[in-house]
Design a protein around this motif. Structure first.
Motif, PDB file in Angstrom:
ATOM      1  N   LEU A  36       2.174   1.700  -3.466  1.00 14.69           N
ATOM      2  CA  LEU A  36       1.067   2.057  -4.354  1.00 14.69           C
ATOM      3  C   LEU A  36       0.591   3.488  -4.075  1.00 14.69           C
ATOM      4  O   LEU A  36       0.260   4.222  -5.004  1.00 14.69           O
TER       5      LEU A  36
ATOM      6  N   TRP B 131      -5.330   1.027 -10.975  1.00 14.00           N
ATOM      7  CA  TRP B 131      -4.372   0.202 -11.689  1.00 14.00           C
ATOM      8  C   TRP B 131      -3.345   1.167 -12.244  1.00 14.00           C
ATOM      9  O   TRP B 131      -3.671   2.071 -13.021  1.00 14.00           O
TER      10      TRP B 131
ATOM     11  N   THR C   1       0.823  -1.209   0.000  1.00 14.70           N
ATOM     12  CA  THR C   1       0.000   0.000   0.000  1.00 14.70           C
ATOM     13  C   THR C   1       0.857   1.260   0.000  1.00 14.70           C
ATOM     14  O   THR C   1       0.562   2.206  -0.713  1.00 14.70           O
TER      15      THR C   1
ATOM     16  N   GLU D  56       0.615  -2.353 -11.235  1.00 15.75           N
ATOM     17  CA  GLU D  56       0.165  -2.479  -9.842  1.00 15.75           C
ATOM     18  C   GLU D  56      -1.327  -2.232  -9.750  1.00 15.75           C
ATOM     19  O   GLU D  56      -1.842  -1.275 -10.333  1.00 15.75           O
ATOM     20  N   TYR D  57      -2.004  -3.063  -8.982  1.00 18.80           N
ATOM     21  CA  TYR D  57      -3.421  -2.871  -8.724  1.00 18.80           C
ATOM     22  C   TYR D  57      -3.636  -2.909  -7.225  1.00 18.80           C
ATOM     23  O   TYR D  57      -2.999  -3.677  -6.514  1.00 18.80           O
TER      24      TYR D  57
ATOM     25  N   THR E 154       3.076   5.731  -5.726  1.00 18.04           N
ATOM     26  CA  THR E 154       2.828   5.671  -7.170  1.00 18.04           C
ATOM     27  C   THR E 154       1.602   6.485  -7.534  1.00 18.04           C
ATOM     28  O   THR E 154       1.607   7.213  -8.531  1.00 18.04           O
TER      29      THR E 154
END
Length: 156
Positions: free
Chosen positions: A5, A124, A2, A150-151, A8
């Motif tokens: 992400l 995503w 997480t 990445e999802y 990102t």
């Protein structure tokens, strides 16, 4: 995962030029996001008579729809929209792109600032179309699954 992400997400949001912003008051409309991780917010410069600003004045929940190849990110973001009176923040965020929408530029009486505070995002994040095509071809040759990026779901 997480934390990576989330980083990102903010990095890619800074590259996105147009999103769709939807509130309870109407259909999603295109808006230019100004993402600022330090504020944990996505800002929008709009007009006082725009429906989204009217919704922001009442603190409505709103949803952002992402589908942008420049930012290599797709998905939805849930959050709260609010009106902001922060003139310094507006000055900081002001761009020539925003100025094109107002007859008197930054000094136009109708210029308004909205703050979108995300609460959850399902995204995503890809590495771009070239990598996606490569991964699709590789998967067909090897009978493997393509790495499509990445999802995940982020809670802010």
């Amino acid at each position: 995962m997480t934390d990576t992400l989330t980083d990102t997400f903010w990095k890619n949001m800074s590259k996105i030029h147009v999103i769709l912003l939807g509130t309870d008051n109407g259909n999603p409309v295109p808006m230019a996001p100004l993402a600022r991780q330090d504020d944990n917010a996505i800002w929008f410069i709009t007009s006082a008579d725009h429906d989204t600003f009217k919704a922001a004045k009442t603190g409505q929940e709103a949803k952002i729809y992402l589908g942008d190849s420049a930012g290599n990110m797709y998905g939805t973001i849930k959050g709260h929209l609010s009106a902001s009176d922060d003139s310094d923040k507006l000055d900081d965020l002001w761009t020539p792109m925003a100025g094109a929408w107002f007859e008197n530029g930054r000094e136009d009486d109708s210029v308004r600032l909205m703050k979108y505070t995300p609460t959850e995002a399902e995204i995503w994040a890809s590495d771009g179309m070239a990598k996606h095509l490569f991964e699709t071809i590789r998967a067909n040759i090897t009978d493997d699954t393509p790495d499509s990026g990445e999802y995940g779901i982020i809670h802010f």
